[in-house]
Design an enzyme around this catalytic site. Structure first.
Site, PDB file in Angstrom:
ATOM      1  N   GLY A   1       0.780  -1.233   0.000  1.00 46.66           N
ATOM      2  CA  GLY A   1       0.000   0.000   0.000  1.00 46.66           C
ATOM      3  C   GLY A   1       0.812   1.283   0.000  1.00 46.66           C
TER       4      GLY A   1
ATOM      5  N   HIS B   1       1.557   0.624 -13.590  1.00 49.99           N
ATOM      6  CA  HIS B   1       2.318  -0.595 -13.871  1.00 49.99           C
ATOM      7  C   HIS B   1       3.812  -0.254 -13.912  1.00 49.99           C
ATOM      8  CE1 HIS B   1       2.811  -4.676 -15.253  1.00 49.99           C
ATOM      9  NE2 HIS B   1       3.698  -4.221 -16.122  1.00 49.99           N
TER      10      HIS B   1
ATOM     11  N   ASN C   1       1.672   3.022  -2.677  1.00 46.89           N
ATOM     12  CA  ASN C   1       0.988   3.945  -3.595  1.00 46.89           C
ATOM     13  C   ASN C   1      -0.303   4.465  -2.977  1.00 46.89           C
ATOM     14  OD1 ASN C   1       2.322   4.295  -6.332  1.00 46.89           O
ATOM     15  ND2 ASN C   1       2.494   2.097  -6.043  1.00 46.89           N
TER      16      ASN C   1
ATOM     17  N   MET D   1      -3.914  -6.974  -7.182  1.00 44.28           N
ATOM     18  CA  MET D   1      -3.404  -8.152  -7.896  1.00 44.28           C
ATOM     19  C   MET D   1      -4.528  -9.118  -8.273  1.00 44.28           C
ATOM     20  SD  MET D   1      -0.432  -7.025  -7.879  1.00 44.28           S
ATOM     21  CE  MET D   1       0.652  -8.271  -8.515  1.00 44.28           C
TER      22      MET D   1
ATOM     23  N   ASN E   1      -4.839   2.336 -13.759  1.00 45.40           N
ATOM     24  CA  ASN E   1      -3.886   1.451 -13.085  1.00 45.40           C
ATOM     25  C   ASN E   1      -2.470   1.979 -13.267  1.00 45.40           C
ATOM     26  OD1 ASN E   1      -2.927  -0.964 -11.822  1.00 45.40           O
ATOM     27  ND2 ASN E   1      -2.438  -1.807 -13.840  1.00 45.40           N
TER      28      ASN E   1
END
Ligand code: GRF
Length: 192
Positions: free
Chosen positions: A14, A112, A16, A95, A110
């Protein structure tokens, strides 16, 4: 003042999530204020749960193991997200492979840890570190049916350093994530 509401989906540490909450939650930008209404996780032991709670953000745990298939999990997830009436859903280390049940009902973005379309999937940082490329990076994209393949919203690179350890490389990728994601979310919300 208008309030633009977001939900954050996460599965693990967590970092982010915490960074987004710290930089955007309950803050005013231009003519609106951002509110992180809810943080949702599929993992009852995710470290991010405490981080969200410390910042006063409501947490909902939806343990995917309690659902018989991906569709029924996504159906419940969509129901929870809709109940908070959010403008945008942010995936931050969530995930899960998402089904059309989610994609067709939720506007989501999202992050990545690679220069997409290279190194899709869960091992992006390792694959990027082990590759022959001279650069690595981070991509923020809209969530679409195909994994890590939606419209690219932001993308930045870092130079690889010769003989750099994996840990140091990973840390630099994560630093870039923390720099990019709040800005990209804000840019997206401005246009909504
Ligand atoms: C990040 O590297 C993100 O790019 C990826 O999953 C990781 C989540 O890390 N999708 P954290 O939970 O935000 O620390």
């Amino acid at each position: 003042m208008k309030i633009k509401k977001i939900a954050i989906l996460f599965s693990g540490i967590g970092t982010n999530l915490e960074n987004i909450v710290r930089t955007l939650h309950n803050r005013e930008f231009f003519d609106f204020k951002i509110e992180v209404c809810v943080a949702i996780t599929n993992n009852p032991t995710a470290l991010g749960i405490e981080k969200a709670k410390e910042h006063g953000v409501e947490v909902v745990v939806l343990n995917h193991k309690e659902f018989c298939d991906r569709e029924s999990f996504d159906k419940e997830l969509v129901k929870v997200i809709k109940s908070f009436d959010v403008d945008l859903t942010i995936l931050a280390g969530f995930m899960r492979i998402l089904t059309p049940v989610f994609i067709e009902n939720v506007k989501a973005i999202n992050i990545h840890p690679s220069i997409l379309p290279l190194f899709k999937g869960a091992n992006a940082i390792v694959e990027s570190y082990n590759s022959n490329m001279k650069i690595a990076g981070v991509t923020i994209h809209e969530v679409s049916l195909e994994l890590d393949s939606g419209k690219i919203l932001a993308q930045q690179c870092i130079q690889k350093i010769e003989n750099e350890s994996f840990e140091s490389f990973k840390q630099r990728v994560h630093e870039l994530e923390r720099e990019m994601y709040p800005k990209a979310i804000l840019d997206y919300l401005v246009k909504l």
